[in-house]
Scaffold this motif. Structure first.
Motif, PDB file in Angstrom:
ATOM      1  N   CYS B 318      21.766  -8.053 -12.398  1.00 55.96           N
ATOM      2  CA  CYS B 318      20.411  -7.905 -13.015  1.00 55.96           C
ATOM      3  C   CYS B 318      19.602  -8.996 -12.586  1.00 55.96           C
ATOM      4  CB  CYS B 318      20.781  -8.186 -14.700  1.00 55.96           C
ATOM      5  SG  CYS B 318      19.227  -8.078 -15.585  1.00 55.96           S
ATOM      6  N   ARG B 319      18.300  -8.534 -12.361  1.00 57.39           N
ATOM      7  CA  ARG B 319      17.123  -9.598 -11.883  1.00 57.39           C
ATOM      8  C   ARG B 319      16.079  -9.980 -13.035  1.00 57.39           C
ATOM      9  NH1 ARG B 319      15.515  -8.533  -5.899  1.00 57.39           N
ATOM     10  NH2 ARG B 319      14.620 -10.434  -6.449  1.00 57.39           N
ATOM     11  N   CYS B 333      13.953  -4.128  -8.899  1.00 53.23           N
ATOM     12  CA  CYS B 333      15.460  -3.999  -8.990  1.00 53.23           C
ATOM     13  C   CYS B 333      16.430  -2.822  -8.572  1.00 53.23           C
ATOM     14  CB  CYS B 333      15.517  -4.451 -10.576  1.00 53.23           C
ATOM     15  SG  CYS B 333      17.386  -4.518 -10.892  1.00 53.23           S
ATOM     16  N   CYS B 340      20.508   1.136 -14.594  1.00 55.35           N
ATOM     17  CA  CYS B 340      20.111   0.505 -15.830  1.00 55.35           C
ATOM     18  C   CYS B 340      19.035   1.358 -16.288  1.00 55.35           C
ATOM     19  CB  CYS B 340      19.523  -0.961 -15.303  1.00 55.35           C
ATOM     20  SG  CYS B 340      18.963  -1.988 -16.614  1.00 55.35           S
ATOM     21  N   CYS B 357      11.346  -4.212 -18.227  1.00 53.79           N
ATOM     22  CA  CYS B 357      11.885  -3.048 -17.501  1.00 53.79           C
ATOM     23  C   CYS B 357      11.815  -1.904 -18.558  1.00 53.79           C
ATOM     24  CB  CYS B 357      13.374  -3.624 -17.043  1.00 53.79           C
ATOM     25  SG  CYS B 357      13.522  -4.736 -15.855  1.00 53.79           S
TER      26      CYS B 357
HETATM   27  S1  SF4 Z   1      16.303  -2.973 -14.149  1.00 53.37           S
HETATM   28 FE1  SF4 Z   1      15.637  -4.826 -15.239  1.00 53.37          FE
HETATM   29  S2  SF4 Z   1      17.075  -5.091 -17.044  1.00 53.37           S
HETATM   30 FE2  SF4 Z   1      17.926  -3.606 -15.662  1.00 53.37          FE
HETATM   31  S3  SF4 Z   1      19.406  -4.647 -14.192  1.00 53.37           S
HETATM   32 FE3  SF4 Z   1      17.286  -4.642 -13.211  1.00 53.37          FE
HETATM   33  S4  SF4 Z   1      16.089  -6.360 -13.962  1.00 53.37           S
HETATM   34 FE4  SF4 Z   1      18.093  -6.053 -15.263  1.00 53.37          FE
END
Ligand code: SF4
Lengths: 79, 365
Positions: B318-319, B333, B340, B357
Motif C-alpha cells: 500500500c502506498r 498505486c 484495492c 484513494c
Molecule cells: S490504492 Fe490507495 S489505499 Fe489502496 S493500496 Fe494503493 S495507496 Fe493503499
C-alpha cells in the motif's frame, strides 16, 4: 464524519443540548462546546456536537459577493 | 437553504474559474506550477465530488494531504482494538473504522468472529451504552483531528458527572499544525500552497498558523468546504504565488475566528497533553498527537488494559504514505482499482469516503 453544512437550532433543552434541523431532518445536538446558543442560530455540527456558530452577517456578505460575481459573469457572457 | 445553495452558485463558480485561468496563465509565463495541498479529508471529498480538479488549468495541481483521520491510523492501533474485542471488551467507534485494515484483519472481521463492535454517530452514544450495560467495559476509539477531539473527550466529562467507571478511550488523536511543519520540511513533498482545513481551524483558530506561514513562507488559505469556498481559496493562493507573497488568509470567517473555539480549547488543555504520534505511511511526528493527562488515566484504555498501539505490520504494498504526501496520485498505486477497491480496501486511504484513494475511485475515474 463531518457534516460540513450549518444546521438551524430549533429547540433548546435544559441539559445543554438542543434540536437542530437540516433539510427537514431533526438531529439531537450537544451544545456544550459553544457559547450562548439562541433559537434560530446556525451551528456547525460534528459527531453530534455543535463545534461553532455561523456568523450570519459574514455569511450574508459572502453570499452577496457570489451573487454579484454571478451577475457580472452573465452580463459579460451575454454582451 | 441559502447557506448551502448560495455557496454552490454555478455562475459565480464560472466567474472565479475564469480568474483562476487568468492567474494560472500568468504563472505559466514565469514557468511556475501551483502545487496546492488540501490538508483535510472533507476538502478532498468536495474537490472530487464537484469535479474541481477537472476544471483547473494544467499548471494548478491539487494534492490531497494526510487529512483523513482514518487514513493516518496505524495498523497497530487497529490490532490493539481487535485484541480488546478478544477480551470481551466492547468497542464503540465511528463507522469509518470498521474496514480499516490492521496487520491482518479489520474490526469488521473481528465483529464477524463474534467480537462486539458498536457503531456510534456521536461519542455520547458510547456513554449511553456504558450506562445501560454497567457490567460491560466500553472502549471508544479516539481517532480524529482537533475537530473531533473535543466531542470525543466529552466522554470523560460525562462519565465523571455520571460516575461511570466502565468507559474509556483508546486515544490516537492527531494535530494538524505539526503535520504541516513535517510536510513543509519534507523535501519530496514540494508543495507551494496550503488550503487549510475549515473545521479544524474552527477549533484552533487563525492565529496558530502564523508562525508556520512566517517560517516556511508558503501561501496558506483557510477555506470552507463548499465549492465556491474552495475555488476562492485556490484563487487566493494563485494571487499570492503570482505576487510572490506568502500570507495567511482566512476565507472562512463566517465560521473560523481568530482565537478559535475557547470552550473546546480549554477542554483539550484540561484533559490532554501533547505526545509524539505515529502517522500511518508517514511515520512519527514529534508532538503531533494528544494523550490523556495522568489524572485521567482511568479513562485511558491503553493504561487500563495495558495494551500497546505500537508496532504493527500493514500491507507493505500500500502506498498511502506516498499518496498522503502528494508524491503519487492514487491511480499511480499499482493496486488501485485492482486488488484495492472501497469494497475490499488494502490500505486505509481506500476506506473512508474522505480518503484520497476512495474519493478518487468514486469520482475521478
Ligand atoms: S490504492 Fe490507495 S489505499 Fe489502496 S493500496 Fe494503493 S495507496 Fe493503499
Amino acid at each position: 464524519m463531518c457534516l460540513a453544512v450549518p444546521m438551524k437550532v430549533i429547540e433548546l433543552k435544559e441539559n445543554g443540548t438542543g434540536v437542530c434541523e437540516l433539510e427537514n431532518i431533526r438531529y439531537d445536538v450537544d451544545l456544550s462546546l459553544i457559547e450562548a446558543t439562541k433559537l434560530d442560530d446556525f451551528v456547525i455540527v460534528h459527531a453530534g456536537f455543535a463545534i461553532e456558530k455561523l456568523d450570519v452577517a459574514e455569511a450574508n456578505e459572502r453570499l452577496k459577493l457570489f451573487i454579484d460575481l454571478a451577475e457580472a459573469y452573465s452580463a459579460e457572457d451575454n454582451g | 437553504m441559502k447557506y448551502i445553495d448560495g455557496f454552490r452558485n454555478h455562475l459565480a463558480a464560472r466567474s472565479i474559474t475564469k480568474d483562476i485561468h487568468k492567474l494560472a496563465a500568468e504563472l505559466s509565463l514565469k514557468s511556475l506550477e501551483a502545487r496546492i495541498m488540501e490538508v483535510c479529508g472533507s476538502h478532498t471529498m468536495s474537490i472530487a465530488r464537484y469535479g474541481i480538479r477537472q476544471i483547473l488549468p494544467e499548471n494548478v495541481r491539487l494534492i490531497s494531504g494526510p487529512g483523513c483521520p482514518v487514513c493516518v491510523t496505524d495498523a497497530a492501533y487497529i490490532d490493539a482494538a481487535i485484541s480488546l474485542t478478544e477480551r470481551d471488551i466492547h468497542i464503540a467507534t465511528f463507522g469509518d473504522m470498521l474496514k480499516v485494515p490492521g496487520s491482518s484483519r479489520t474490526l469488521a472481521d473481528a465483529r464477524g468472529a463474534g467480537g462486539q463492535v458498536h457503531v456510534c454517530y456521536s461519542p455520547l452514544d458510547a456513554v449511553r451504552l456504558a450506562k445501560e450495560n454497567p457490567e460491560t467495559e466500553i472502549v471508544f476509539l479516539g481517532i480524529g483531528f482537533e475537530t473531533t477531539v473535543p466531542p470525543v473527550i466529552s466522554i470523560v466529562k460525562r462519565a465523571m458527572t455520571e460516575s461511570l467507571k466502565n468507559i474509556s478511550i483508546l486515544t490516537a488523536f492527531k494535530l494538524v499544525p505539526p503535520a504541516l511543519e513535517a510536510l513543509a520540511e519534507d523535501k519530496d513533498v514540494a508543495v507551494n500552497g496550503f488550503l487549510l482545513p475549515a473545521h479544524v481551524s474552527a477549533i484552533i483558530g487563525v492565529d496558530v498558523y502564523r508562525g508556520f506561514v512566517h517560517k516556511y513562507r508558503i501561501p496558506s488559505v483557510i477555506a470552507g468546504f463548499e465549492p465556491l469556498d474552495i475555488l476562492l481559496g485556490i484563487k487566493g493562493l494563485l494571487e499570492q504565488l503570482e505576487g510572490s507573497r506568502a500570507e495567511l488568509v482566512n476565507q472562512y470567517a463566517r465560521v473560523v475566528k481568530k482565537q478559535g473555539n475557547r470552550i473546546a480549547l480549554n477542554l483539550i488543555h484540561e484533559l490532554l497533553q501533547p505526545a509524539d504520534a505515529s502517522w500511518r505511511g508517514i511515520g512519527t511526528i514529534p508532538r503531533s498527537g494528544l494523550t490523556l493527562r495522568e489524572e485521567f488515566s482511568d479513562f485511558d484504555a491503553s493504561k487500563k488494559f495495558s495494551i500497546s498501539t505500537e508496532g504493527g505490520e500493514p500491507d507493505m504494498r500500500c502506498r498511502c504514505g506516498d499518496v498522503l504526501r502528494g508524491i503519487i496520485f492514487p491511480d499511480e498505486c499499482p493496486l488501485f482499482n485492482k486488488e484495492c477497491t472501497p469494497l475490499f480496501p488494502v490500505g486505509p486511504c481506500m476506506v473512508s469516503s474522505e480518503g484520497s484513494c476512495a474519493a478518487y475511485y468514486k469520482y475521478s475515474r
